[in-house]
Design an enzyme around this catalytic site. Structure first.
Site, short mmCIF file in Angstrom:
data_model
loop_
_atom_site.label_atom_id
_atom_site.label_comp_id
_atom_site.label_asym_id
_atom_site.label_seq_id
_atom_site.Cartn_x
_atom_site.Cartn_y
_atom_site.Cartn_z
CG ASP A 134 -0.22 -0.20 2.53
OD1 ASP A 134 1.02 -0.09 2.54
OD2 ASP A 134 -0.90 -0.47 3.54
NE ARG A 199 17.40 2.24 -1.23
CZ ARG A 199 16.80 1.97 -0.10
NH1 ARG A 199 16.85 0.75 0.37
NH2 ARG A 199 16.14 2.90 0.55
CG ASP A 269 16.42 -4.69 -1.01
OD1 ASP A 269 16.96 -5.80 -0.87
OD2 ASP A 269 15.38 -4.36 -0.41
CG ASP A 279 15.57 0.43 3.89
OD1 ASP A 279 15.43 1.66 3.89
OD2 ASP A 279 15.17 -0.29 2.97
P1 AMP Z 1 12.16 -3.59 3.01
O1 AMP Z 1 11.94 -4.99 3.49
O2 AMP Z 1 11.54 -2.54 3.87
O3 AMP Z 1 13.58 -3.29 2.68
O4 AMP Z 1 11.37 -3.47 1.65
C1 AMP Z 1 11.61 -4.28 0.52
C2 AMP Z 1 10.86 -3.73 -0.65
O5 AMP Z 1 9.46 -3.73 -0.38
C3 AMP Z 1 11.20 -2.29 -1.02
O6 AMP Z 1 11.12 -2.19 -2.40
C4 AMP Z 1 10.11 -1.51 -0.33
O7 AMP Z 1 9.89 -0.26 -0.92
C5 AMP Z 1 8.91 -2.42 -0.51
N1 AMP Z 1 7.89 -2.22 0.52
C6 AMP Z 1 7.95 -2.53 1.83
N2 AMP Z 1 6.82 -2.19 2.47
C7 AMP Z 1 6.01 -1.63 1.54
C8 AMP Z 1 4.69 -1.07 1.55
N3 AMP Z 1 3.96 -1.03 2.67
N4 AMP Z 1 4.20 -0.59 0.40
C9 AMP Z 1 4.90 -0.65 -0.74
N5 AMP Z 1 6.13 -1.16 -0.83
C10 AMP Z 1 6.68 -1.65 0.29
MG MG Z 2 14.48 -1.74 2.03
#
Ligand code: AMP
Ligand code: MG
Length: 520
Positions: A134, A199, A269, A279
């Site tokens: 979302d 990144r 990432d 992150d």
């Molecule tokens: P993360 O685990 O936070 O590093 O996120 C991994 C990927 O998922 C990244 O591309 C984030 O932008 C995407 N992501 C994580 N949470 C959300 C969210 N609630 N809505 C959209 N993308 C998300």
């Molecule tokens: Mg991330």
């Protein structure tokens, strides 16, 4: 509030030509323009005064409606064009393809006091990279990111920063434990700040698509703005660039080991090209010193990103980055040499770091064994890392028999039934005393130095959880208290002594305290 806008990312790099905010694969572009979503009832709940000052924002500014609206995405700064960045990544060892800023929107880059800063909102609504999610963030994960990134900065750990923490006024649905129990939570937005949010995954995505042209454009951009001492691009510069990224990443992870920080999701990432901690998701702080610990329940099977493995995981990630840079260099030996030297450098620097933690500032052959033995002892029974190293500074070289007394508060369980552990420590303190005799400094100067290296206060997981529980009820005072406490993590701060304590028993197995999922 007037910014010296100096956009480079969305001016110099190729943009996605499609303007609509729809989910898609974006090729041959480094970003897509995206406007933050308006929120129901934005409310700023905390501002970092240090970060505000860095950006040239006054305290009065932070109290204005304009500040609130810009840093919650409800208004766009004049002469700026917000955007979401395109990147890919290896997640838990597997190539995941395009990821990108799924919920982060970059507002602009500014310059203040000769320092460039990129400003980004996390939780500001969907972007072309939101995939199935979302684009929003919840209060609990936002409090954790906000408090921890500023705390890390004050600990001297390279990190992205945070300017503000805000409520969006929207409700966000999350299934915290991924067990079929979704519930509504308060939506929140953190404004994150760093010189750049690039990144490893940014470069990997182009390499994976064999788009060497965009890859080169992005690498040249990175060198021009962030590694400018390397000069104009050439095969040699690319190699030096990789060397510097490797050195910075090594430096970062050694800081993590020093303070007991476990990132939790070291996917490529989440690896900054500037060697910044980036992150803050299911991260955690060691309480018991344990190589095997990770706070991330999503990684509980393999524990890929456990404390004792973080140095190796940085190397694994660097291998993937090397593969992505290879097409620009076409010669493996230089990249391999950088990777090979990482291990040796890591071991050397780790030893120096651990020496400093125990107040040794000269090198002796027996140090590695002394430190290894100490680490083994720390694993014998749950022993609080922060308390152990902090209280070690009370040790007097000529009183080894008192050593154990100084650290006994660090144990989570009574040692009455394990007198052999006390004996093992007594032996270690004997060796430590013998070793300290070779140092040039006496007890007192050594203690002072050790206390600038071993923090007294860190953001223990239960502390964040207490602040989150209070914030959820509309009380932000604990966020403020922890924020202030963690500005001076190496100082005694007797007024905050209660935070120099082991994790309370209620927090041992509580969600949010010892267990965190990727849900955020
Ligand atoms: P993360 O685990 O936070 O590093 O996120 C991994 C990927 O998922 C990244 O591309 C984030 O932008 C995407 N992501 C994580 N949470 C959300 C969210 N609630 N809505 C959209 N993308 C998300
Ligand atoms: Mg991330």
């Amino acid at each position: 509030m007037k910014f010296n806008i100096q956009d480079t990312f969305n001016k110099e790099l190729p943009a996605d030509p499609i303007a609509e905010n729809t989910i898609r694969q974006v090729e041959k572009a480094c970003f897509s323009f995206a406007t933050p979503k308006k929120t129901a009832d934005p409310k700023i709940i905390h501002v970092s005064p240090e970060m505000a000052e860095n950006l040239g924002i006054t305290e009065e500014d932070t109290k204005t409606d304009l500040f609130r609206d810009i840093f919650t995405g409800n208004e766009v700064l004049p002469n700026t064009q917000p955007y979401a960045i395109c990147y890919g990544g290896y997640q838990f060892g597997n190539w995941a393809g395009q990821l990108g800023d799924g919920r982060a929107i970059n507002l602009t880059e500014i310059e203040h006091n000769n320092q460039k800063w990129a400003i980004q909102l996390k939780g500001a609504g969907p972007t072309p990279y939101s995939r199935t999610a979302d684009g929003l963030a919840v209060l609990r994960s936002s409090v954790r990111e906000y408090l921890c990134s500023e705390a890390m900065f004050h600990l001297g750990v390279p990190t992205t920063r945070a300017l503000s923490l805000a409520l969006s006024g929207d409700e966000v649905l999350r299934d915290v434990l991924y067990n079929g129990n979704p519930a509504y939570e308060k939506g929140a937005i953190v404004s994150r700040i760093a010189p750049s949010f690039l990144r490893f995954g940014n470069y990997q995505l182009f390499a994976s698509r064999q788009d060497h042209e965009t890859l080169k454009t992005l690498v040249d951009y990175t060198i021009k703005h962030f590694y400018s001492d390397l000069g104009s691009p050439s095969t040699e510069t690319y190699l030096q660039f990789f060397q510097q990224v490797a050195d910075k990443s090594l430096d970062m992870v050694l800081h993590w080991q020093r303070v007991g920080f476990v990132h939790g999701v070291m996917n490529t990432d989440n690896m900054s090209i500037l060697g910044l901690t980036i992150d803050y998701g299911p991260y955690g702080w060691l309480e018991g010193y344990d190589y095997g610990w990770t706070p991330n329940t999503t990684d509980s099977q393999n524990k890929r990103y456990r404390y004792g493995k973080q140095g190796e995981m940085v190397l694994w990630n660097l291998y993937q980055l090397a593969n992505s840079l290879y097409p620009l260099i076409n010669e493996a030996s230089g990249l391999e040499a950088v990777l090979e030297s990482y291990r040796t450098k890591y071991d050397e620097k780790y030893l120096t770091m651990m020496r400093s933690k125990i107040g040794l500032y000269t090198d002796r052959e027996e140090d590695a064994a002394l430190i290894q033995l100490m680490e083994e002892n720390l694993h014998l029974t749950e022993t609080d890392m922060t308390i152990f190293f902090r209280n070690l500074s009370y040790f007097e070289q000529d009183k080894p028999e008192e050593g154990f007394e100084h650290i006994k508060d660090a144990f989570y369980h009574s040692l009455e039934e394990n007198p052999e552990i006390i004996e093992i420590w007594r032996n270690w303190f004997q060796q430590y005393s013998v070793r300290l005799a070779f140092e040039n400094e006496n007890d007192n100067p050594r203690a002072v130095k050790m206390n600038t290296y071993n923090p007294k206060y860190v953001l223990r997981n239960y502390m964040s959880q207490l602040a989150i529980d209070a914030a959820d009820k509309g009380d932000y005072s604990l966020i403020d208290e922890l924020f202030k406490l963690l500005k001076n993590p190496y100082d005694e701060q007797p007024e905050y002594q209660k935070w120099f304590a082991k994790r309370p028993d209620w927090a041992r197995n509580k969600v949010g305290c010892s267990m965190l999922s990727c849900s955020s």
